[in-house]
Design a protein around this motif. Structure first.
Motif, PDB file in Angstrom:
ATOM      1  N   VAL A   1       0.811  -1.180   0.088  1.00  0.00           N
ATOM      2  CA  VAL A   1       0.044  -0.051   0.119  1.00  0.00           C
ATOM      3  C   VAL A   1       0.862   1.216   0.139  1.00  0.00           C
ATOM      4  O   VAL A   1       0.367   2.148  -0.410  1.00  0.00           O
ATOM      5  CB  VAL A   1      -0.891  -0.226   1.097  1.00  0.00           C
ATOM      6  N   THR A   2       1.945   1.265   0.716  1.00  0.00           N
ATOM      7  CA  THR A   2       3.048   2.230   0.593  1.00  0.00           C
ATOM      8  C   THR A   2       3.447   2.829  -0.854  1.00  0.00           C
ATOM      9  O   THR A   2       3.557   3.981  -1.015  1.00  0.00           O
ATOM     10  CB  THR A   2       4.008   2.001   1.843  1.00  0.00           C
ATOM     11  N   GLU A   3       3.728   1.719  -1.680  1.00  0.00           N
ATOM     12  CA  GLU A   3       4.395   1.938  -2.840  1.00  0.00           C
ATOM     13  C   GLU A   3       2.860   2.714  -3.766  1.00  0.00           C
ATOM     14  O   GLU A   3       3.377   3.757  -4.387  1.00  0.00           O
ATOM     15  CB  GLU A   3       4.905   0.602  -3.480  1.00  0.00           C
ATOM     16  N   TYR A   4       2.005   2.158  -3.687  1.00  0.00           N
ATOM     17  CA  TYR A   4       0.837   2.769  -4.353  1.00  0.00           C
ATOM     18  C   TYR A   4       0.489   4.189  -3.835  1.00  0.00           C
ATOM     19  O   TYR A   4       0.233   4.973  -4.778  1.00  0.00           O
ATOM     20  CB  TYR A   4      -0.435   1.715  -4.179  1.00  0.00           C
ATOM     21  N   ASN A   5       0.573   4.398  -2.629  1.00  0.00           N
ATOM     22  CA  ASN A   5       0.269   5.636  -2.232  1.00  0.00           C
ATOM     23  C   ASN A   5       1.207   6.805  -2.623  1.00  0.00           C
ATOM     24  O   ASN A   5       0.817   7.741  -2.904  1.00  0.00           O
ATOM     25  CB  ASN A   5      -0.007   5.743  -0.793  1.00  0.00           C
ATOM     26  N   SER A   6       2.521   6.375  -2.588  1.00  0.00           N
ATOM     27  CA  SER A   6       3.444   7.192  -2.999  1.00  0.00           C
ATOM     28  C   SER A   6       3.439   7.773  -4.488  1.00  0.00           C
ATOM     29  O   SER A   6       3.642   8.573  -5.076  1.00  0.00           O
ATOM     30  CB  SER A   6       5.092   6.819  -2.797  1.00  0.00           C
ATOM     31  N   THR A   7       3.291   6.837  -5.446  1.00  0.00           N
ATOM     32  CA  THR A   7       3.180   6.870  -6.858  1.00  0.00           C
ATOM     33  C   THR A   7       1.846   7.638  -7.034  1.00  0.00           C
ATOM     34  O   THR A   7       2.009   8.466  -7.840  1.00  0.00           O
ATOM     35  CB  THR A   7       3.031   5.343  -7.410  1.00  0.00           C
ATOM     36  N   LEU A   8       0.781   7.455  -6.306  1.00  0.00           N
ATOM     37  CA  LEU A   8      -0.464   8.449  -6.408  1.00  0.00           C
ATOM     38  C   LEU A   8      -0.128   9.766  -6.294  1.00  0.00           C
ATOM     39  O   LEU A   8      -0.725  10.500  -7.087  1.00  0.00           O
ATOM     40  CB  LEU A   8      -1.724   7.710  -5.597  1.00  0.00           C
TER      41      LEU A   8
ATOM     42  N   ILE B   1      -6.333   4.946   3.076  1.00  0.00           N
ATOM     43  CA  ILE B   1      -5.250   4.274   2.910  1.00  0.00           C
ATOM     44  C   ILE B   1      -4.798   3.941   4.436  1.00  0.00           C
ATOM     45  O   ILE B   1      -4.041   2.790   4.194  1.00  0.00           O
ATOM     46  CB  ILE B   1      -4.396   5.460   2.369  1.00  0.00           C
ATOM     47  N   SER B   2      -5.383   4.577   5.196  1.00  0.00           N
ATOM     48  CA  SER B   2      -5.014   3.994   6.587  1.00  0.00           C
ATOM     49  C   SER B   2      -5.615   2.805   6.857  1.00  0.00           C
ATOM     50  O   SER B   2      -4.982   1.642   7.510  1.00  0.00           O
ATOM     51  CB  SER B   2      -5.453   5.043   7.748  1.00  0.00           C
ATOM     52  N   ALA B   3      -6.724   2.695   6.642  1.00  0.00           N
ATOM     53  CA  ALA B   3      -7.401   1.154   6.799  1.00  0.00           C
ATOM     54  C   ALA B   3      -6.758   0.042   5.999  1.00  0.00           C
ATOM     55  O   ALA B   3      -6.700  -1.135   6.364  1.00  0.00           O
ATOM     56  CB  ALA B   3      -8.916   1.545   6.452  1.00  0.00           C
ATOM     57  N   LEU B   4      -6.393   0.531   4.858  1.00  0.00           N
ATOM     58  CA  LEU B   4      -5.517  -0.673   3.952  1.00  0.00           C
ATOM     59  C   LEU B   4      -4.344  -0.862   4.391  1.00  0.00           C
ATOM     60  O   LEU B   4      -3.748  -2.014   4.628  1.00  0.00           O
ATOM     61  CB  LEU B   4      -5.544  -0.043   2.497  1.00  0.00           C
ATOM     62  N   LEU B   5      -3.353   0.093   5.115  1.00  0.00           N
ATOM     63  CA  LEU B   5      -2.318  -0.162   5.640  1.00  0.00           C
ATOM     64  C   LEU B   5      -2.593  -1.083   6.998  1.00  0.00           C
ATOM     65  O   LEU B   5      -1.552  -2.126   7.157  1.00  0.00           O
ATOM     66  CB  LEU B   5      -1.702   1.013   6.123  1.00  0.00           C
ATOM     67  N   VAL B   6      -3.446  -0.922   7.845  1.00  0.00           N
ATOM     68  CA  VAL B   6      -3.950  -1.802   9.136  1.00  0.00           C
ATOM     69  C   VAL B   6      -4.208  -3.209   8.424  1.00  0.00           C
ATOM     70  O   VAL B   6      -3.571  -4.098   9.048  1.00  0.00           O
ATOM     71  CB  VAL B   6      -5.020  -1.334   9.730  1.00  0.00           C
TER      72      VAL B   6
END
Length: 352
Positions: free
Chosen positions: A112-119, A169-174
């Motif tokens: 999820v971190t990689e996706y959020n950074s690219t977004l 994004i927070s829910a997806l990281l958890v």
């Protein structure tokens, strides 16, 4: 001078590929120094303020660009010239940013971190190109690009009606962290297998196994590698030696202390076959006579004569009934070596 030498951010390149970010950094810094009016053509800034802004702009230009605009002494003119020259970077960056946004998918990333950074990188480029992306569009882009196997999970997230993309994004990281822990526990051992026993439990079982049951006796009847006493020790020693001799390969060539016609192993001292050399009680003078006869037989065999090395007197003496009875008595009585030697001397005296 130290403030002039220090560079606050990256300088503007010759081709102007980083003009959008460079221009944004310059505006932010000039606002922090209360010099933002110096780049406005209708400003009423003082000469000192304009000189300070001009020094800052030239310090963050490439060396070639600095030489090209060497004659510009007004920061507002220099700012407008750079904008007219490199402002087309907006039109160049916009198609690539739109293409990246269109092909962005959540299922193409491992975390999820990689996706959020690219977004966020693509969204920033679109904002620099004067194209804004709303929170609803960000949430819809993330949920609509889930993998087909996560259809139920996608519907669960949609029913929660997130208003901000950061909450999703927070829910997806958890959820991602919980999935990692679940897979780690699953791969720890196969399904249906028992847990590995603790280390102290194994040590206790080994300690219990090494208890008194494995102790060795120290009585007079046990063989400890030293001098044994009694008939049991002599018999156990002979059986042990016989077992060791069975493992050794037999040689077909007769030795000097063996009879040629007999394959049984004989005593090394007297040549008899009813006892071992370590338990031999043959008198010394008979042993010397036996060795002398062996020596003579070897000398005659060299001249073509054959003679078997045997000593009838020794055999007759050793096979005497009194000698066997004495051996049995010695084994039963568990006598010491001094007592055995005394009895042996008495018997030899009687024979003489």
């Amino acid at each position: 001078m130290s403030d002039i030498i220090k560079m606050e951010f990256a300088e503007l390149t010759v081709d102007g590929s980083n003009y959008l970010t460079w221009a944004l950094d310059v505006e932010i810094y000039l606002n922090s120094c209360d010099l933002s009016s110096t780049i406005d053509p209708a400003s009423q800034s003082t000469s000192a303020q304009k000189a300070k802004a001009l020094i800052f702009l030239r310090h963050h230009l490439n060396k070639d660009l600095k030489n090209e605009y060497l004659t510009e002494k007004d920061p507002a003119v220099l700012w407008q010239s750079l904008k007219d020259r490199f402002d087309q970077q907006t039109a160049i960056m916009l198609p690539q940013a739109q293409y990246d946004w269109l092909n962005l998918r959540f299922q193409d990333f491992k975390s999820v971190t990689e996706y959020n950074s690219t977004l966020h990188r693509i969204v920033s480029q679109l904002k620099l190109c004067k194209q804004n992306i709303t929170e609803a569009e960000l949430i819809e882009k993330t949920l609509s690009t889930f993998h087909a196997s996560n259809l139920v999970l996608q519907q669960q997230y949609m029913t929660k009606n997130y208003s901000k993309h950061s909450e999703l994004i927070s829910a997806l990281l958890v959820a991602e962290k919980h999935n990692q822990l679940l897979m780690r526990n699953h791969n720890a051992r196969p399904v249906g297998s028992l847990a590995v026993p603790e280390a102290h439990a194994t040590n206790q079982s080994n300690t219990h196994r090494r208890g008194r049951g494995r102790g060795r006796g120290h009585g007079r009847g046990s063989y400890r590698g030293g001098r044994g006493r009694g008939r049991r020790n002599a018999n156990s020693l002979q059986d042990r030696n016989k077992g060791q001799n069975k493992d050794k390969p037999h040689s077909h060539k007769p030795s000097s202390h063996q009879h040629v016609t007999n394959n049984k192993q004989a005593c090394y001292r007297c040549g008899c076959e009813d006892h071992w050399s370590r338990t031999c009680r043959t008198p010394k003078y008979l042993v010397e006579a036996y060795k002398k006869m062996l020596k003579d037989s070897k000398g005659k065999s060299k001249h073509g004569e054959t003679h078997h090395a045997s000593l009838p007197e020794a055999n007759m003496t050793l096979k005497d009934d009194n000698y066997d009875d004495n051996l049995l008595k010695m084994g039963d009585m568990n006598m010491d070596d001094d007592d055995l030697l005394k009895m042996e001397l008495d018997d030899f005296g009687d024979q003489e």
